[in-house]
Design a protein around this motif. Structure first.
Motif, mmCIF file in Angstrom:
data_model
loop_
_atom_site.group_PDB
_atom_site.id
_atom_site.type_symbol
_atom_site.label_atom_id
_atom_site.label_comp_id
_atom_site.label_asym_id
_atom_site.label_seq_id
_atom_site.Cartn_x
_atom_site.Cartn_y
_atom_site.Cartn_z
ATOM 1 N N GLU A 49 0.814 -1.207 0.000
ATOM 2 C CA GLU A 49 0.000 0.000 0.000
ATOM 3 C C GLU A 49 0.854 1.265 0.000
ATOM 4 O O GLU A 49 0.526 2.258 -0.648
ATOM 5 C CB GLU A 49 -0.964 0.006 1.192
ATOM 6 C CG GLU A 49 -0.307 -0.055 2.563
ATOM 7 C CD GLU A 49 0.038 -1.469 3.020
ATOM 8 O OE1 GLU A 49 0.403 -1.616 4.206
ATOM 9 O OE2 GLU A 49 -0.055 -2.414 2.206
ATOM 10 N N HIS A 50 1.979 1.222 0.722
ATOM 11 C CA HIS A 50 2.859 2.389 0.770
ATOM 12 C C HIS A 50 3.517 2.615 -0.585
ATOM 13 O O HIS A 50 3.598 3.757 -1.079
ATOM 14 C CB HIS A 50 3.929 2.208 1.844
ATOM 15 C CG HIS A 50 4.957 3.311 1.858
ATOM 16 N ND1 HIS A 50 4.659 4.585 2.274
ATOM 17 C CD2 HIS A 50 6.256 3.330 1.471
ATOM 18 C CE1 HIS A 50 5.740 5.344 2.162
ATOM 19 N NE2 HIS A 50 6.715 4.608 1.669
ATOM 20 N N VAL A 51 4.003 1.530 -1.207
ATOM 21 C CA VAL A 51 4.650 1.653 -2.513
ATOM 22 C C VAL A 51 3.643 2.126 -3.558
ATOM 23 O O VAL A 51 3.951 2.977 -4.396
ATOM 24 C CB VAL A 51 5.286 0.311 -2.925
ATOM 25 C CG1 VAL A 51 5.828 0.406 -4.350
ATOM 26 C CG2 VAL A 51 6.404 -0.065 -1.962
ATOM 27 N N ALA A 52 2.430 1.592 -3.512
ATOM 28 C CA ALA A 52 1.393 2.007 -4.459
ATOM 29 C C ALA A 52 1.116 3.501 -4.325
ATOM 30 O O ALA A 52 0.981 4.220 -5.319
ATOM 31 C CB ALA A 52 0.120 1.199 -4.232
ATOM 32 N N ARG A 59 -2.755 -1.410 -6.698
ATOM 33 C CA ARG A 59 -2.031 -2.518 -6.088
ATOM 34 C C ARG A 59 -1.669 -3.607 -7.099
ATOM 35 O O ARG A 59 -0.686 -4.325 -6.917
ATOM 36 C CB ARG A 59 -2.885 -3.129 -4.960
ATOM 37 C CG ARG A 59 -3.173 -2.170 -3.800
ATOM 38 C CD ARG A 59 -2.024 -2.137 -2.825
ATOM 39 N NE ARG A 59 -1.943 -3.377 -2.086
ATOM 40 C CZ ARG A 59 -2.647 -3.672 -0.994
ATOM 41 N NH1 ARG A 59 -3.540 -2.795 -0.529
ATOM 42 N NH2 ARG A 59 -2.492 -4.813 -0.355
ATOM 43 N N ALA A 60 -2.454 -3.764 -8.179
ATOM 44 C CA ALA A 60 -2.226 -4.871 -9.113
ATOM 45 C C ALA A 60 -0.835 -4.827 -9.760
ATOM 46 O O ALA A 60 -0.104 -5.830 -9.709
ATOM 47 C CB ALA A 60 -3.320 -4.902 -10.175
ATOM 48 N N PRO A 61 -0.407 -3.707 -10.379
ATOM 49 C CA PRO A 61 0.949 -3.689 -10.952
ATOM 50 C C PRO A 61 2.040 -3.771 -9.893
ATOM 51 O O PRO A 61 3.125 -4.293 -10.161
ATOM 52 C CB PRO A 61 1.006 -2.353 -11.700
ATOM 53 C CG PRO A 61 -0.070 -1.521 -11.117
ATOM 54 C CD PRO A 61 -1.146 -2.463 -10.697
ATOM 55 N N ILE A 62 1.760 -3.283 -8.697
ATOM 56 C CA ILE A 62 2.736 -3.392 -7.615
ATOM 57 C C ILE A 62 2.973 -4.859 -7.272
ATOM 58 O O ILE A 62 4.126 -5.297 -7.110
ATOM 59 C CB ILE A 62 2.266 -2.619 -6.362
ATOM 60 C CG1 ILE A 62 2.153 -1.128 -6.656
ATOM 61 C CG2 ILE A 62 3.208 -2.874 -5.184
ATOM 62 C CD1 ILE A 62 3.453 -0.453 -7.044
ATOM 63 N N ARG A 63 1.895 -5.639 -7.159
ATOM 64 C CA ARG A 63 2.040 -7.073 -6.842
ATOM 65 C C ARG A 63 2.882 -7.781 -7.897
ATOM 66 O O ARG A 63 3.761 -8.579 -7.561
ATOM 67 C CB ARG A 63 0.664 -7.724 -6.712
ATOM 68 C CG ARG A 63 -0.077 -7.389 -5.444
ATOM 69 C CD ARG A 63 -1.264 -8.320 -5.231
ATOM 70 N NE ARG A 63 -2.278 -8.136 -6.262
ATOM 71 C CZ ARG A 63 -3.291 -7.275 -6.146
ATOM 72 N NH1 ARG A 63 -3.414 -6.511 -5.065
ATOM 73 N NH2 ARG A 63 -4.192 -7.159 -7.119
#
Length: 239
Positions: A49-52, A59-63
Motif C-alpha cells: 500500500e505504501h509503494v502504491a 495494487r495490481a501492478p505493484i504485486r
C-alpha cells in the motif's frame, strides 16, 4: 526534496497508465529506485500500500512488480510475512563478488580498442563523479559510477554476459550506496577509475583487468567497516 519525489523524477516520466505492462514496468523501476536510494533498506519490509501510494499506482501492478523483483534477487519473500528487501549474508556477498570477478574479467579481456572520444567521455564521467563525491551527492555518484562501468562492459561482444553482470549489480545497489557514504571510498573510486582508463587508453586489456580487480576487490572488506560506522543502519549489516 523527499525520497518519494526523487523516485518519481528518476523513474520514467511517461504516464504509467498507458497499459498494464507499462504500469508493471514503471512499478519495477520505481521500487528498484527506492532500494537503490536507501528509502527501502536491506531487510526492510516492502508494504504494497505504501509503494502504491508513493508511485501513484494501483495494487495490481505493484504485486506483479514485487514478484519480478523477487525473481531477480532484489527482494525476498516469505509466506504469511510478505516481501522484504534482500539482505545478503556475508557468504552471499562474497559469492556476488566472486561471480562479478569471473564475469567481468571475461568482459575486460574481450574489449576492443577504445577511441579517443570514448576515453574522453569516460574521463568526463569520472570528473562528474569526483564533483558529486565532493558534494556528498551519493545517489548521483552511484548512478554515474554504474554508467561508467557499463559503458566499458558494453564494448564487449559478450552481450549475454553483460546482461548477467547487470542482474548481479542489481542485487547490490543499496550496498554500493552504503560504500559511497565514506569520503575516502569516494576518492578511491575516482582515482582507481583513472588507472583503469590509462590502461584502456594504452590498449592494455590485461593491465585494465588487473586494475579493475583491485578496484572491485577492496569493496567487501570495506563494507564491513562501513556498517560499523552507520549506527542507524547497523541492524541491516550482512550476517
Amino acid at each position: 526534496m523527499s525520497s518519494e519525489a526523487i523516485v518519481k523524477q528518476r523513474t520514467d516520466k511517461r504516464s504509467p497508465a498507458g497499459s498494464a505492462g507499462g504500469a508493471v514496468d514503471f512499478a519495477v523501476r520505481g521500487i528498484h529506485q527506492l532500494v537503490k536510494d536507501l528509502t527501502l533498506l536491506p531487510g526492510q519490509p516492502v508494504r504494497q500500500e505504501h509503494v502504491a501510494s508513493t508511485l501513484s499506482l494501483s495494487r495490481a501492478p505493484i504485486r506483479e512488480a514485487l514478484r519480478i523483483l523477487h525473481s531477480n534477487g532484489i527482494l525476498d519473500y516469505e509466506a504469511n510475512v510478505g516481501y522484504t528487501v534482500r539482505r545478503l549474508t556475508s557468504i552471499e556477498f562474497e559469492q556476488v563478488y566472486l561471480m562479478r570477478r569471473a564475469l567481468e574479467d571475461t568482459l575486460m579481456e574481450s574489449l576492443p580498442s577504445f577511441t579517443k572520444a570514448e576515453i574522453r567521455r569516460l574521463r568526463g564521467l569520472n570528473k562528474q563523479m569526483s564533483i558529486a563525491g565532493q558534494n556528498s551527492d551519493i545517489v548521483k555518484m552511484r548512478d554515474l559510477n554504474e554508467e561508467w562501468h557499463f559503458l566499458i562492459f558494453k564494448k564487449s561482444p559478450h552481450h549475454l554476459i553483460v546482461a548477467e553482470v547487470e542482474r548481479i549489480w542489481g542485487v547490490t545497489h543499496s550496498y554500493r550506496s552504503f560504500y559511497l557514504y565514506d569520503p575516502g571510498s569516494r576518492g578511491r573510486v575516482v582515482l582507481e577509475h583513472e588507472t583503469i582508463l590509462d590502461a584502456l587508453e594504452a590498449g592494455d586489456n590485461q593491465a585494465a583487468m588487473i586494475a579493475m580487480e583491485h578496484h572491485r576487490g577492496g569493496v567487501p572488506a570495506k563494507m564491513e567497516e562501513m556498517y560499523a560506522k552507520l549506527p542507524l543502519l547497523g541492524s541491516q549489516r550482512p550476517r
